[in-house]
Design a protein around this motif. Structure first.
Motif, PDB file in Angstrom:
ATOM      1  N   LYS A 144      67.146  55.220  54.723  1.00  0.00           N
ATOM      2  CA  LYS A 144      68.249  55.232  55.694  1.00  0.00           C
ATOM      3  C   LYS A 144      69.187  56.402  55.419  1.00  0.00           C
ATOM      4  CE  LYS A 144      70.399  51.311  56.214  1.00  0.00           C
ATOM      5  NZ  LYS A 144      70.952  49.985  55.849  1.00  0.00           N
ATOM      6  N   GLY A 145      69.453  56.645  54.150  1.00  0.00           N
ATOM      7  CA  GLY A 145      70.319  57.765  53.785  1.00  0.00           C
ATOM      8  C   GLY A 145      69.717  59.100  54.183  1.00  0.00           C
ATOM      9  N   VAL A 146      68.392  59.248  53.985  1.00  0.00           N
ATOM     10  CA  VAL A 146      67.720  60.489  54.367  1.00  0.00           C
ATOM     11  C   VAL A 146      67.838  60.714  55.868  1.00  0.00           C
ATOM     12  CG1 VAL A 146      65.465  61.634  54.535  1.00  0.00           C
ATOM     13  CG2 VAL A 146      66.117  60.440  52.422  1.00  0.00           C
ATOM     14  N   LEU A 147      67.582  59.671  56.638  1.00  0.00           N
ATOM     15  CA  LEU A 147      67.649  59.792  58.096  1.00  0.00           C
ATOM     16  C   LEU A 147      69.074  60.019  58.587  1.00  0.00           C
ATOM     17  CD1 LEU A 147      65.185  57.133  59.595  1.00  0.00           C
ATOM     18  CD2 LEU A 147      65.010  59.616  59.694  1.00  0.00           C
ATOM     19  N   ALA A 148      70.014  59.298  57.984  1.00  0.00           N
ATOM     20  CA  ALA A 148      71.417  59.445  58.400  1.00  0.00           C
ATOM     21  C   ALA A 148      71.880  60.882  58.188  1.00  0.00           C
ATOM     22  CB  ALA A 148      72.289  58.475  57.611  1.00  0.00           C
ATOM     23  N   PHE A 149      71.490  61.480  57.075  1.00  0.00           N
ATOM     24  CA  PHE A 149      71.893  62.861  56.790  1.00  0.00           C
ATOM     25  C   PHE A 149      71.194  63.831  57.736  1.00  0.00           C
ATOM     26  CE2 PHE A 149      73.539  66.262  54.293  1.00  0.00           C
ATOM     27  CZ  PHE A 149      72.539  67.242  54.276  1.00  0.00           C
ATOM     28  N   ALA A 150      69.882  63.619  57.939  1.00  0.00           N
ATOM     29  CA  ALA A 150      69.114  64.552  58.762  1.00  0.00           C
ATOM     30  C   ALA A 150      69.523  64.497  60.226  1.00  0.00           C
ATOM     31  CB  ALA A 150      67.620  64.251  58.624  1.00  0.00           C
TER      32      ALA A 150
ATOM     33  N   ALA B  12      62.278  64.352  61.241  1.00  0.00           N
ATOM     34  CA  ALA B  12      62.199  64.704  62.667  1.00  0.00           C
ATOM     35  C   ALA B  12      61.172  63.838  63.387  1.00  0.00           C
ATOM     36  CB  ALA B  12      61.842  66.176  62.820  1.00  0.00           C
ATOM     37  N   GLU B  13      60.108  63.433  62.690  1.00  0.00           N
ATOM     38  CA  GLU B  13      59.082  62.609  63.317  1.00  0.00           C
ATOM     39  C   GLU B  13      59.633  61.229  63.681  1.00  0.00           C
ATOM     40  OE1 GLU B  13      55.935  64.152  60.119  1.00  0.00           O
ATOM     41  OE2 GLU B  13      55.047  62.772  61.561  1.00  0.00           O
ATOM     42  N   LEU B  14      60.498  60.696  62.829  1.00  0.00           N
ATOM     43  CA  LEU B  14      61.097  59.399  63.111  1.00  0.00           C
ATOM     44  C   LEU B  14      62.175  59.519  64.168  1.00  0.00           C
ATOM     45  CD1 LEU B  14      59.899  59.023  60.115  1.00  0.00           C
ATOM     46  CD2 LEU B  14      61.443  57.080  60.008  1.00  0.00           C
ATOM     47  N   LEU B  15      62.974  60.560  64.067  1.00  0.00           N
ATOM     48  CA  LEU B  15      64.085  60.745  65.011  1.00  0.00           C
ATOM     49  C   LEU B  15      63.582  61.026  66.403  1.00  0.00           C
ATOM     50  CD1 LEU B  15      66.462  62.816  62.739  1.00  0.00           C
ATOM     51  CD2 LEU B  15      66.637  60.395  63.333  1.00  0.00           C
TER      52      LEU B  15
ATOM     53  N   LEU C 212      73.559  60.472  61.666  1.00  0.00           N
ATOM     54  CA  LEU C 212      73.620  59.135  62.242  1.00  0.00           C
ATOM     55  C   LEU C 212      74.420  58.202  61.341  1.00  0.00           C
ATOM     56  CD1 LEU C 212      69.821  58.724  63.073  1.00  0.00           C
ATOM     57  CD2 LEU C 212      71.607  59.434  64.667  1.00  0.00           C
ATOM     58  N   ALA C 213      74.899  57.144  61.937  1.00  0.00           N
ATOM     59  CA  ALA C 213      75.452  56.054  61.146  1.00  0.00           C
ATOM     60  C   ALA C 213      74.287  55.330  60.470  1.00  0.00           C
ATOM     61  CB  ALA C 213      76.234  55.100  62.037  1.00  0.00           C
ATOM     62  N   MET C 214      74.572  54.639  59.377  1.00  0.00           N
ATOM     63  CA  MET C 214      73.499  53.981  58.632  1.00  0.00           C
ATOM     64  C   MET C 214      72.753  52.955  59.490  1.00  0.00           C
ATOM     65  SD  MET C 214      73.284  55.366  55.666  1.00  0.00           S
ATOM     66  CE  MET C 214      72.562  54.261  54.452  1.00  0.00           C
ATOM     67  N   GLU C 215      73.468  52.259  60.366  1.00  0.00           N
ATOM     68  CA  GLU C 215      72.810  51.279  61.218  1.00  0.00           C
ATOM     69  C   GLU C 215      71.870  51.958  62.193  1.00  0.00           C
ATOM     70  OE1 GLU C 215      72.567  48.169  61.019  1.00  0.00           O
ATOM     71  OE2 GLU C 215      71.531  47.809  62.905  1.00  0.00           O
ATOM     72  N   GLU C 216      72.287  53.101  62.733  1.00  0.00           N
ATOM     73  CA  GLU C 216      71.413  53.849  63.631  1.00  0.00           C
ATOM     74  C   GLU C 216      70.181  54.362  62.895  1.00  0.00           C
ATOM     75  OE1 GLU C 216      74.603  56.563  64.964  1.00  0.00           O
ATOM     76  OE2 GLU C 216      73.890  56.093  66.993  1.00  0.00           O
ATOM     77  N   ALA C 217      70.391  54.796  61.672  1.00  0.00           N
ATOM     78  CA  ALA C 217      69.272  55.285  60.870  1.00  0.00           C
ATOM     79  C   ALA C 217      68.273  54.154  60.620  1.00  0.00           C
ATOM     80  CB  ALA C 217      69.791  55.854  59.553  1.00  0.00           C
ATOM     81  N   PHE C 218      68.782  52.966  60.381  1.00  0.00           N
ATOM     82  CA  PHE C 218      67.891  51.813  60.149  1.00  0.00           C
ATOM     83  C   PHE C 218      67.105  51.473  61.404  1.00  0.00           C
ATOM     84  CE2 PHE C 218      66.166  48.244  58.129  1.00  0.00           C
ATOM     85  CZ  PHE C 218      66.252  47.150  58.970  1.00  0.00           C
ATOM     86  N   GLN C 219      67.768  51.519  62.555  1.00  0.00           N
ATOM     87  CA  GLN C 219      67.077  51.231  63.805  1.00  0.00           C
ATOM     88  C   GLN C 219      65.975  52.241  64.067  1.00  0.00           C
ATOM     89  OE1 GLN C 219      67.352  48.546  65.557  1.00  0.00           O
ATOM     90  NE2 GLN C 219      69.070  47.733  64.352  1.00  0.00           N
ATOM     91  N   ALA C 220      66.237  53.502  63.721  1.00  0.00           N
ATOM     92  CA  ALA C 220      65.213  54.530  63.903  1.00  0.00           C
ATOM     93  C   ALA C 220      64.024  54.274  62.971  1.00  0.00           C
ATOM     94  CB  ALA C 220      65.814  55.907  63.626  1.00  0.00           C
ATOM     95  N   LEU C 221      64.325  53.907  61.736  1.00  0.00           N
ATOM     96  CA  LEU C 221      63.278  53.617  60.763  1.00  0.00           C
ATOM     97  C   LEU C 221      62.434  52.430  61.212  1.00  0.00           C
ATOM     98  CD1 LEU C 221      62.262  54.404  57.884  1.00  0.00           C
ATOM     99  CD2 LEU C 221      63.813  52.660  57.003  1.00  0.00           C
ATOM    100  N   ARG C 222      63.101  51.385  61.649  1.00  0.00           N
ATOM    101  CA  ARG C 222      62.387  50.174  62.077  1.00  0.00           C
ATOM    102  C   ARG C 222      61.612  50.425  63.366  1.00  0.00           C
ATOM    103  NH1 ARG C 222      65.594  44.582  62.822  1.00  0.00           N
ATOM    104  NH2 ARG C 222      66.544  45.761  64.498  1.00  0.00           N
ATOM    105  N   GLY C 223      62.201  51.214  64.286  1.00  0.00           N
ATOM    106  CA  GLY C 223      61.513  51.519  65.533  1.00  0.00           C
ATOM    107  C   GLY C 223      60.222  52.288  65.305  1.00  0.00           C
ATOM    108  N   TYR C 224      60.262  53.206  64.365  1.00  0.00           N
ATOM    109  CA  TYR C 224      59.054  53.982  64.052  1.00  0.00           C
ATOM    110  C   TYR C 224      57.987  53.074  63.446  1.00  0.00           C
ATOM    111  CZ  TYR C 224      56.038  57.643  62.176  1.00  0.00           C
ATOM    112  OH  TYR C 224      54.964  58.447  61.886  1.00  0.00           O
ATOM    113  N   ALA C 225      58.391  52.230  62.522  1.00  0.00           N
ATOM    114  CA  ALA C 225      57.437  51.336  61.872  1.00  0.00           C
ATOM    115  C   ALA C 225      56.788  50.397  62.877  1.00  0.00           C
ATOM    116  CB  ALA C 225      58.131  50.536  60.774  1.00  0.00           C
TER     117      ALA C 225
END
Length: 255
Positions: free
Chosen positions: A199-205, A243-246, A208-221
């Motif tokens: 989540k931290g990696v995605l939020a930085f890249a 970038a692939e997840l985002l 995003l807020a951490m919750e948004e990063a989690f939603q992106a991670l879960r959506g990809y999975a």
């Protein structure tokens, strides 16, 4: 027993050794098969029996020979036969001892088992349940070449040995179940740490807020039918680019 019954002193010494060995199963790691084989050997010596066997219930409710004092093919056949009939099967089903002073009287009751046992020279048979409270996990079997009942003292000894072995076996099973649960728990805890890192990696890249990063991670999975922890691990390890997840984040939200 070919050498005759042990003396009182020899019996007490062997009985003490048997219980010490069984007690070790409660406090130390041990080879359960080896312990059960030693148990049946003790029974032959302690109880003036010519053969002993220990049978345990499997997951399907059948009986399996776990240890026997003789590896002779005919003996094993005799013990295995008790999965379908015989004193052991009745003992496990009822949870009570089945004590047969003269097997010749049971040919109608056990038409396959009794003749085979008699042919092998066994005249009496005794089966004592391995039971803790309401759970019966098997039975301890004794065979003698003379007719007669077990003395009250011998019955107490074999029941005590069976009870102690039962506690050791059930504890070993509980430990194994506990190890599985502990391993699963540890895996879950470790996965949670990896997911937080991802989540931290995605939020930085993606700023995003951490919750948004989690939603992106879960959506990809979910979109790729993969485990969340596996995707997170690959992201943290650099095997998967943020970038692939985002890139799939808007589509995953619509789902």
């Amino acid at each position: 027993m070919s050498g005759g019954a042990p003396s009182r002193t020899e019996r007490e010494s062997r009985l003490l050794r048997a219980f010490v060995e069984l007690a070790d199963t409660l406090v130390d790691d041990y080879d359960v098969v080896d312990v059960l084989h030693r148990l049946v050997d003790h029974c032959v010596q302690l109880l003036d029996a010519q053969a002993a066997a220990l049978m345990l219930s499997d997951r399907r409710g059948g009986l399996r020979v776990m240890a026997c004092s003789s590896d002779r093919t005919r003996m094993l056949e005799l013990f295995r036969l008790q999965a379908s009939e015989g004193p052991c099967l009745e003992c496990v089903h009822t949870g009570e001892p089945v004590l047969i002073a003269d097997l010749a009287t049971t040919t109608g009751r056990w038409p396959r088992f009794a003749p085979l046992a008699l042919e092998e020279g066994f005249v009496s048979a005794y089966a004592v349940p391995m039971r803790l409270r309401r759970e019966t996990i098997g039975a301890l079997n004794l065979f003698r070449r003379e007719a007669g009942s077990l003395s009250e003292e011998d019955l107490l000894v074999v029941r005590a040995l069976a009870d102690t072995a039962t506690i050791g076996i059930l504890q070993e099973r509980a430990i194994r179940r506990g190890e599985v649960v502990t391993e699963q728990l540890q895996t879950a805890l470790h996965s949670r740490v990896i997911i937080e890192q991802a989540k931290g990696v995605l939020a930085f890249a993606g700023n995003l807020a951490m919750e948004e990063a989690f939603q992106a991670l879960r959506g990809y999975a979910r979109g790729h039918n993969r485990r969340l922890a596996d995707v997170a691990r690959e992201l943290v390890a650099g095997e998967l680019r943020p970038a692939e997840l985002l890139a799939v984040r808007p589509r995953s939200r619509s789902g």
